[in-house]
Design an enzyme around this catalytic site. Structure first.
Site, PDB file in Angstrom:
ATOM      1  N   GLY A  46      -3.553 -59.310 -21.332  1.00 35.23           N
ATOM      2  CA  GLY A  46      -2.379 -60.106 -21.019  1.00 35.23           C
ATOM      3  C   GLY A  46      -1.990 -60.367 -19.716  1.00 35.23           C
ATOM      4  CD  GLN A  51       2.239 -59.411 -15.863  1.00 32.76           C
ATOM      5  OE1 GLN A  51       1.849 -59.926 -16.719  1.00 32.76           O
ATOM      6  NE2 GLN A  51       1.906 -58.288 -15.360  1.00 32.76           N
ATOM      7  CB  CYS A  91       2.317 -53.200 -17.276  1.00 29.81           C
ATOM      8  SG  CYS A  91       3.044 -54.836 -16.497  1.00 29.81           S
ATOM      9  CG  LEU A  92      -2.738 -56.539 -15.448  1.00 36.43           C
ATOM     10  CD1 LEU A  92      -3.319 -57.901 -15.639  1.00 36.43           C
ATOM     11  CD2 LEU A  92      -3.773 -55.566 -15.163  1.00 36.43           C
ATOM     12  CG  HIS A 133       3.529 -55.724 -22.446  1.00 31.90           C
ATOM     13  ND1 HIS A 133       3.507 -54.507 -22.056  1.00 31.90           N
ATOM     14  CD2 HIS A 133       3.569 -56.458 -21.180  1.00 31.90           C
ATOM     15  CE1 HIS A 133       3.327 -54.187 -20.792  1.00 31.90           C
ATOM     16  NE2 HIS A 133       3.099 -55.354 -20.028  1.00 31.90           N
ATOM     17  CD  GLU A 134       1.291 -59.831 -21.327  1.00 31.59           C
ATOM     18  OE1 GLU A 134       1.920 -60.118 -20.276  1.00 31.59           O
ATOM     19  OE2 GLU A 134       0.647 -58.903 -21.413  1.00 31.59           O
ATOM     20  CG  HIS A 137       5.642 -59.292 -18.134  1.00 36.43           C
ATOM     21  ND1 HIS A 137       6.155 -58.509 -16.969  1.00 36.43           N
ATOM     22  CD2 HIS A 137       4.381 -58.642 -18.587  1.00 36.43           C
ATOM     23  CE1 HIS A 137       5.305 -57.607 -17.061  1.00 36.43           C
ATOM     24  NE2 HIS A 137       4.070 -57.392 -18.134  1.00 36.43           N
TER      25      HIS A 137
HETATM   26 ZN    ZN Z   1       2.771 -56.281 -18.184  1.00 33.18          ZN
END
Ligand code: ZN
Length: 180
Positions: A46, A51, A91-92, A133-134, A137
């Site tokens: 995701g 991000q 998380c990236l 989660h997204e 963000h």
């Molecule tokens: Zn993330």
């Protein structure tokens, strides 16, 4: 298509609240394609526009095992939540760190697709976790915000140290697990 740079915690740009998408034009299509490419390359399951420093309410997800089910979510809202699920999230934007977060196990989402068509979809388990989660963000929130401030500070220091080491060595192997 092009790979975009993923912002990393504690970059203050990750705290930006994204604006709704109003134009479903060629520019938006390019951002979506870049985000998909960046997510698959990371690899992640995701990625929110925030991000990659694009502050619009746009998310790409693919929880399939073979990267064949891209799910594009524009201007999402959660219509209902049900149950509870605790998952070890990554998380990236917080590379190499995983911790347990509790979220709703099932949600119903209303959003627009890449062409602006409104749809509703029921999501459960990993997909539900990923969407929540997204969606955090695009509101400027990170999964480490659910941890204690002591833990969060430890993560920040660890990432800072790794960034310095990476800069010194120019490359470092990273744990390969699903990150959002
Ligand atoms: Zn993330």
């Amino acid at each position: 298509m092009a790979l975009r740079t993923i912002l990393e915690f504690p970059d203050p740009r990750l705290r930006t609240r994204a604006h709704p998408v109003t134009r479903f034009d060629a520019d938006l299509q390019r951002v979506i394609d870049d985000m998909l490419e960046t997510m698959y390359a990371a690899p992640g399951i995701g990625l929110a526009a925030t991000q990659v420093d694009v502050h619009r309410r746009l998310i790409v997800i693919d929880v399939s095992a073979d990267n064949t089910e891209p799910f594009i979510i524009v201007n999402p809202e959660i219509l209902s939540r049900d149950g509870e699920i605790a998952t070890e999230e990554g998380c990236l934007s917080v590379p190499g760190y995983y911790d347990e977060v509790k979220r709703a196990a099932r949600i119903r989402v209303r959003a627009q697709d890449r062409d602006g068509n409104v749809f509703e979809r029921d999501c459960e388990d990993l997909l539900a976790v990923c969407v929540q989660h997204e969606m955090d963000h695009i509101d400027g929130k990170l999964f480490v915000d659910y941890l204690s401030s002591l833990k969060r500070e430890r993560v920040r220091k660890k990432l800072e140290k790794e960034r310095k080491e990476r800069a010194a060595r120019s490359s470092s192997p990273r744990e390969r697990r699903s990150a959002l």
